[in-house]
Scaffold this active site. Structure first.
Site, mmCIF file in Angstrom:
data_model
loop_
_atom_site.group_PDB
_atom_site.id
_atom_site.type_symbol
_atom_site.label_atom_id
_atom_site.label_comp_id
_atom_site.label_asym_id
_atom_site.label_seq_id
_atom_site.Cartn_x
_atom_site.Cartn_y
_atom_site.Cartn_z
ATOM 1 N N ARG A 87 0.083 8.180 5.414
ATOM 2 C CA ARG A 87 -0.952 7.553 6.254
ATOM 3 C C ARG A 87 -2.327 8.166 5.993
ATOM 4 O O ARG A 87 -3.337 7.461 6.015
ATOM 5 C CB ARG A 87 -0.580 7.685 7.738
ATOM 6 C CG ARG A 87 0.399 6.610 8.187
ATOM 7 C CD ARG A 87 0.293 6.349 9.677
ATOM 8 N NE ARG A 87 1.113 5.245 10.102
ATOM 9 C CZ ARG A 87 0.723 3.981 10.182
ATOM 10 N NH1 ARG A 87 -0.516 3.662 9.824
ATOM 11 N NH2 ARG A 87 1.531 3.035 10.592
ATOM 12 N N HIS A 124 -3.488 6.623 2.812
ATOM 13 C CA HIS A 124 -3.828 5.223 3.088
ATOM 14 C C HIS A 124 -5.185 5.095 3.759
ATOM 15 O O HIS A 124 -5.939 4.145 3.509
ATOM 16 C CB HIS A 124 -2.738 4.609 3.975
ATOM 17 C CG HIS A 124 -2.928 3.161 4.269
ATOM 18 N ND1 HIS A 124 -3.271 2.689 5.512
ATOM 19 C CD2 HIS A 124 -2.833 2.063 3.468
ATOM 20 C CE1 HIS A 124 -3.359 1.370 5.483
ATOM 21 N NE2 HIS A 124 -3.096 0.968 4.255
ATOM 22 N N SER A 167 0.829 -1.200 0.000
ATOM 23 C CA SER A 167 0.000 0.000 0.000
ATOM 24 C C SER A 167 0.870 1.259 0.000
ATOM 25 O O SER A 167 0.652 2.180 -0.791
ATOM 26 C CB SER A 167 -0.928 0.011 1.217
ATOM 27 O OG SER A 167 -1.836 -1.065 1.176
#
Length: 520
Positions: free
Chosen positions: A350, A353, A327
């Site tokens: 993050r 994500h 990812s």
């Protein structure tokens, strides 16, 4: 087909207001094609735009003297969306826009420019019906020029050119500052190239692609200036000092190799799927990106093999660590993080994500000291105040450095009574119950705009000051406005936010997790 050019100048431009070298400054690769081989003549990192243009002029001068044809690529937009030239310069023609910017811009030899004043004046006057420009340093007040993207955003002019609509990471030319912005580079760059075009020494020898060359129909001029976009090619930093240096050298080599194979004309040809109206707009005022629609790098990164469980009917990756790693790899491949401070990369990854949208990086705004302030607060055991249970549950408590207390008082009986008395939301009401924990805390707001508004009100009223505000409320009512207020006046408190409507509890929790553990 014979090659089109002999030499190549690839320029990574910068709109810095002070002399700057290294990452996020001007890089130029000068190269020459020798048969099928590329010879790198020089890679230079001039500290100012004036120094860069002096080097380019000498390169052009030497090339003309030696009867060498030059392709010069610049990584900033050469035009504005259709309709902008008429609004700004009075004529729907790229020449009028270039002339206007060259006359309006003051760009000194020490890199100081008046670009924010020019765009603020345009917003107030020529673009009063659609004040499109936004993005400026928070400390610099410019009438008519907002810090953050306005909500609602004007629609009388397009936000993006057709080229940007077809390029996933490209930013609109109206955005002048913050991550991924190109507006300031375009203004300073166009003005400099217009002065070059007017110079009697070069005027008869320079053509601007695709405007004057009609894409690849008329490449007769010995010097062709073109817009490039380095992220179209999969170029990695490797052993170079920064990605900017690697990209200019890599693109010089790629273009020269295409040319040696007789294929450079493909990169400069008109896209076959442009309608007549689109082609007219592109050639009249919008411009295009060399190579857009073509795969510039010969090979793409190898995709990792998927793990297949024995006896499984479906093919998918199952290992948690591998899923995270893949990812994060894809996010890095699809997202240009170069305009963010390096210590903010983990936070941006993050956040992406958590929502699956790489384009949010263009809306990410954070104060210079946000990452350091947040990490320092966690290391000294500061509590984390959350506006919603979903935020608190998304924080990985086992990774907090000091077993930091996570506080959400949404369901405190007092919260409902305050909400009823003040006719507000429970998320906002609970902020009044944070007095005992707010001093030096991290505040993570991912749900309610009213909570962010109330937090700012409480600070204005003299409440204790948190160490960091993570302001990521989501929604259609108040989300953009509350974050715009935070950006406009953060009350001297470090902050992280995402302009516009997007945000959410998962993203707020992801921001805290990034501060606590990076990408581990």
């Amino acid at each position: 087909m014979t090659p089109l050019f002999d030499r190549y100048a690839i320029v990574d431009w910068s709109a810095s207001n002070t002399p700057t070298t290294g990452k996020d400054s001007i890089w130029i690769a000068f190269a020459e094609r020798e048969g099928a081989e590329t010879r790198l003549l020089e890679t230079t990192n001039p500290s100012t735009r004036s120094a860069a243009m002096a080097m380019l002029r000498q390169f052009f001068r030497d090339s003309l003297a030696e009867n060498k044809r030059v392709f010069a690529g610049f990584d900033f937009p050469f035009g504005y969306p259709a309709g902008a030239a008429a609004a700004i310069a009075g004529t729907p023609d790229w020449r009028a826009l270039w002339h206007f910017l060259a006359e309006a811009m003051q760009d000194r030899d020490d890199n100081f420019s008046n670009r924010f004043e020019v765009t603020g004046r345009l917003n107030r006057e020529a673009l009063a019906f659609a004040p499109m420009y936004w993005g400026r340093p928070m400390h610099q007040e410019v009438p008519g020029l907002p810090v953050a993207r306005p909500e609602p955003y004007p629609t009388a002019l397009p936000e993006k050119r057709l080229a940007e609509q077809r390029t996933a990471k490209a930013q609109p030319v109206w955005k002048l500052a913050f991550a991924g912005s190109v507006g300031s580079q375009a203004i300073t760059g166009i003005a400099r190239l217009e002065h070059l075009r007017r110079d009697p020494e070069f005027a008869e020898h320079v053509s601007v692609w695709p405007f004057e060359t009609r894409f690849a129909d008329d490449l007769g001029a010995p010097i062709v200036l073109a817009e490039i976009y380095p992220s179209l090619a999969a170029i990695e930093k490797g052993e170079k000092s920064c990605l900017d240096e690697a990209q200019v050298e890599g693109l010089a080599d790629i273009f020269a190799r295409f040319d040696a194979e007789g294929r450079f004309g493909e990169l400069l040809a008109a896209p076959t799927d442009l309608s007549e109206a689109e082609r007219s707009n592109v050639l009249t005022e919008e411009g295009w990106i060399a190579g857009l629609g073509h795969r510039l790098a010969e090979t793409a990164a190898e995709e990792p093999d998927a793990y297949v469980a024995p006896g499984s009917r479906l093919n998918y990756l199952r290992d948690p660590a591998a899923i995270y790693a893949e990812s994060f790899r894809q996010i890095r491949a699809e997202t240009d993080l170069s305009n963010l401070p390096e210590n903010a990369h983990d936070l941006a990854i993050r956040l992406i994500h958590a929502c699956g949208m790489p384009d949010i990086v263009s809306d990410l705004v954070l104060s210079e000291d946000a990452i350091g302030a947040g990490r320092a607060a966690l290391d000294r055991g500061a509590p984390i105040l959350c506006d919603a249970e979903m935020v608190s549950h998304g924080i990985i408590s086992s990774r907090l450095p000091q077993q930091n207390k996570i506080v959400c008082r949404l369901n405190d009986p007092r919260t409902r009574r305050i909400a009823e008395r003040e006719s507000t939301t429970r998320s906002a009401a609970q902020v009044d119950l944070w007095n005992d924990v707010m001093d030096g805390a991290i505040v993570a707001i991912g749900n309610a705009p009213t909570a962010l508004f109330r937090l700012l009100e409480r600070i204005d009223e003299g409440a204790a000051r948190p160490a960091l505000i993570v302001g990521l409320p989501v929604g259609f009512v108040g989300a953009a406005e509350s974050k715009a207020e935070l950006v406009r006046d953060p009350r001297g408190i470090p902050f992280v936010t995402l302009t516009g409507r997007r945000g959410g509890s998962a993203m707020a929790a992801a921001a805290v997790n990034a501060l606590a553990q990076g990408l581990e």
